[in-house]
Design a protein around this motif. Sequence first.
Motif, PDB file in Angstrom:
ATOM      1  N   CYS A  13      -7.018   1.187   4.211  1.00  0.00           N
ATOM      2  CA  CYS A  13      -5.782   0.702   4.827  1.00  0.00           C
ATOM      3  C   CYS A  13      -5.280   1.730   5.851  1.00  0.00           C
ATOM      4  N   CYS A  45      -1.622   3.614   4.847  1.00  0.00           N
ATOM      5  CA  CYS A  45      -1.542   4.643   3.798  1.00  0.00           C
ATOM      6  C   CYS A  45      -2.807   5.492   3.753  1.00  0.00           C
ATOM      7  N   CYS A  90       2.109   0.993  -1.077  1.00  0.00           N
ATOM      8  CA  CYS A  90       2.115   0.747   0.368  1.00  0.00           C
ATOM      9  C   CYS A  90       2.344  -0.737   0.617  1.00  0.00           C
ATOM     10  N   GLU A 131       1.661  -2.466   3.291  1.00  0.00           N
ATOM     11  CA  GLU A 131       0.579  -3.086   4.058  1.00  0.00           C
ATOM     12  C   GLU A 131      -0.519  -3.644   3.135  1.00  0.00           C
ATOM     13  N   CYS A 132      -0.916  -2.852   2.148  1.00  0.00           N
ATOM     14  CA  CYS A 132      -2.064  -3.235   1.320  1.00  0.00           C
ATOM     15  C   CYS A 132      -1.678  -3.531  -0.118  1.00  0.00           C
TER      16      CYS A 132
HETATM   17 ZN   LIG Z   1      -1.922   0.753   2.466  1.00  0.00          ZN
END
Ligand SMILES: [Zn+2]
Length: 375
Positions: free
Chosen positions: A155, A158, A208, A210-211
């Motif tokens: 990712c 992170c 995180c 995002e992921c």
């Molecule tokens: Zn991430």
Amino acid sequence: MAKRDYYEVLGVQKGASKDDIKKAYRKLAIQYHPDKNPGNKEAEEKFKEATEAYEVLGDDQKKSAYDQFGFAGVEGMGGQHDYSQTFRGFEDLFGGGDFSSIFDTFFGGGGGRRSSGGNGGVRQGANLRYDIEIPFKDAVFGTKVEIQYSRNESCPVCKGTGAANGAGRKVCPTCQGSGQVRHSQGFFSVASTCPSCGGEGYVIEQPCKECGGSGAQKKRQKIMVTIPAGVENGKRVVIPRQGDAGPGGGPAGDLYVFIRVKPHEHFERQDLDLYCAVPISITQASLGADIHVSTLDGKTIKVKVPAGIQNGKMLRIRDEGVPAGGRRGNLYIKLMVQIPAKLSKRGRELLEELSKAEGENDAPKPIPLSEFAER
Ligand SMILES: [Zn+2]
Ligand SMILES: [Zn+2]
């Protein structure tokens, strides 16, 4: 009844390691073992099915045959089960000893395995497998193939750690850091990998965004794979670091491209040599002739057939075989003398004349079969 795919029977992925296959079988074998399920027909069937699957997938040679050709590839290799065989295999698997002690070590003691790398959870990512089929000619001369597949990438937000900016890790509240959870099952206490932390013993305090904390992102990618000249059926090309990204920012695994080679219409291969057969007439065989033969790379070469050559003899054409490592194998052409099945009137007269002129041996003496050897 249709047979279930061996991977499905054991509940493992096609690329599963030997160890994972063994573990999966061990689990099923213990669950369905006839000693544990007296008189239970269904359990017995399940036990047999799992044993058959493990006999194939646990054996490198059989596994590779099964991977390439399915059930047809391992026909007659497994399947017939007398029970003594099954038990022997079972004991081998657990290193002998009597059955109850096996149960003890498996269920009883604290033998559960922690995943490696407790120090921060940095591990190498999974290796991936991709299967391709290429034409015979491309395997001989080499080629480039573009493949498209999905892999886990680290990712970008992170950097694969799974933690939101600055967030740290804390001891997993589910397992208190042991990486395992235990629950009772009948008489046994069963240890299994902790579902909250995946066996790491730690969880991320703030995942995180995002992921979602996994540290990975599925991404489809295209890469060009170079298949070297001379590659053989069933071989693989390893592309380093193109497998899944490692958890916690660890190094990526590798991509294994497994190659299956389609058979050719005319040519066969053995190591670096190519083989084909060409028909010639009885007069060409008797008198000798120049014939023209197409090679695998599409050239036409002139081949001298020596006078008096016998049916089935092999001619060697140097350096028209498979190129590999700076040299090239040979091409072998087997001459198949064709006896005319139908003769013209004139043809018949000529052969009758030949018969008279040369005479016929009407009492041929037997000779050993080996005289007809192909080479
Ligand atoms: Zn991430
Ligand atoms: Zn845990």
